[in-house]
Design a protein around this motif. Structure first.
Motif, PDB file in Angstrom:
ATOM      1  N   MET A 154       0.853  -1.171   0.000  1.00 23.07           N
ATOM      2  CA  MET A 154       0.000   0.000   0.000  1.00 23.07           C
ATOM      3  C   MET A 154       0.899   1.234   0.000  1.00 23.07           C
ATOM      4  O   MET A 154       1.793   1.354   0.821  1.00 23.07           O
ATOM      5  N   ARG A 155       0.597   2.153  -0.932  1.00 22.00           N
ATOM      6  CA  ARG A 155       1.443   3.330  -1.089  1.00 22.00           C
ATOM      7  C   ARG A 155       0.574   4.559  -1.334  1.00 22.00           C
ATOM      8  O   ARG A 155      -0.300   4.556  -2.209  1.00 22.00           O
ATOM      9  N   GLY A 156       0.823   5.612  -0.554  1.00 17.26           N
ATOM     10  CA  GLY A 156       0.047   6.832  -0.677  1.00 17.26           C
ATOM     11  C   GLY A 156       0.907   8.028  -1.016  1.00 17.26           C
ATOM     12  O   GLY A 156       2.114   8.044  -0.753  1.00 17.26           O
ATOM     13  N   LEU A 157       0.266   9.037  -1.564  1.00 17.72           N
ATOM     14  CA  LEU A 157       0.918  10.283  -1.956  1.00 17.72           C
ATOM     15  C   LEU A 157       0.270  11.428  -1.202  1.00 17.72           C
ATOM     16  O   LEU A 157      -0.959  11.512  -1.126  1.00 17.72           O
ATOM     17  N   ILE A 158       1.088  12.293  -0.615  1.00 18.61           N
ATOM     18  CA  ILE A 158       0.591  13.506   0.044  1.00 18.61           C
ATOM     19  C   ILE A 158       1.150  14.708  -0.700  1.00 18.61           C
ATOM     20  O   ILE A 158       2.361  14.855  -0.825  1.00 18.61           O
ATOM     21  N   PHE A 159       0.248  15.562  -1.201  1.00 16.76           N
ATOM     22  CA  PHE A 159       0.677  16.792  -1.845  1.00 16.76           C
ATOM     23  C   PHE A 159       0.985  17.851  -0.792  1.00 16.76           C
ATOM     24  O   PHE A 159       0.190  18.076   0.117  1.00 16.76           O
ATOM     25  N   LEU A 160       2.131  18.501  -0.942  1.00 18.22           N
ATOM     26  CA  LEU A 160       2.521  19.607  -0.078  1.00 18.22           C
ATOM     27  C   LEU A 160       2.627  20.861  -0.927  1.00 18.22           C
ATOM     28  O   LEU A 160       3.513  20.985  -1.764  1.00 18.22           O
TER      29      LEU A 160
END
Length: 182
Positions: free
Chosen positions: A1-7
């Motif tokens: 499981m892999r997630g992306l967080i936009f900063l």
């Protein structure tokens, strides 16, 4: 499981960093991405940090879900980025999980992604044709939203529950309370 967080410059510190921390504790791999060509980002409370990657390195196929932290300036920067728009569209097209907190659900709302869905956000940031509840956290299909920074922990736990189940929420909470995980 892999997630992306936009900063985005001006992102709300806790909404991004606490969420990232708690998700990592569940064993989910998290990648942070600036929404510009530079990896350097500044939070709403002036913390300077380097994201893992820049937006030019993002391939939505590499991720199972996307997190959009809020913050007034951060949310405006998310809304103004055509690259962010395109990546959100890719996640939505593939019916991947989209998670937004505080003012950031308005990014999804203005794109029509909340239409017919229950959602929550910071008071006054409602946008689009969704069903605003004002609750702490809402989960409706592939959309998870939270009201404000105060609900960063329940927001992260909702993401964990959706992806890994309630047993993992319990394990993470035991660890956060300083108890041994069995």
């Amino acid at each position: 499981m892999r997630g992306l967080i936009f900063l985005a410059n001006g992102f709300e510190d806790c909404e991004a960093l606490l969420t990232r921390d708690v998700l990592i504790r569940s064993g989910i791999e998290i990648v942070t991405s600036s929404i510009s060509t530079s990896k350097d980002v500044t939070s709403s409370f002036n913390i300077h940090l380097s994201a893992d990657i820049s937006i030019d390195e993002v391939d939505s196929k590499d991720y199972d879900f996307l997190v959009l932290p809020g913050g007034g300036k951060g949310t405006m920067n998310l809304k103004e980025s055509s690259k962010v728009d395109a990546i959100i569209d890719e996640f939505a097209h593939d019916n991947k999980l989209l998670c937004a907190i505080c003012a950031a659900p308005s990014v999804l709302g203005r794109k029509g992604l909340l239409k017919g869905k229950r959602y929550t956000c910071f008071a006054g940031c409602q946008e689009g044709e969704g069903i605003f509840t004002g609750n702490e956290v809402e989960i409706d299909g592939n959309i998870i939203t939270a009201r404000s920074m105060a609900y960063s922990l329940p927001f992260a736990l909702a993401i964990i529950g959706k992806l890994l189940g309630n047993e993992m929420i319990d394990k993470v909470l035991i660890g956060l309370k300083g108890q041994q995980v069995k």
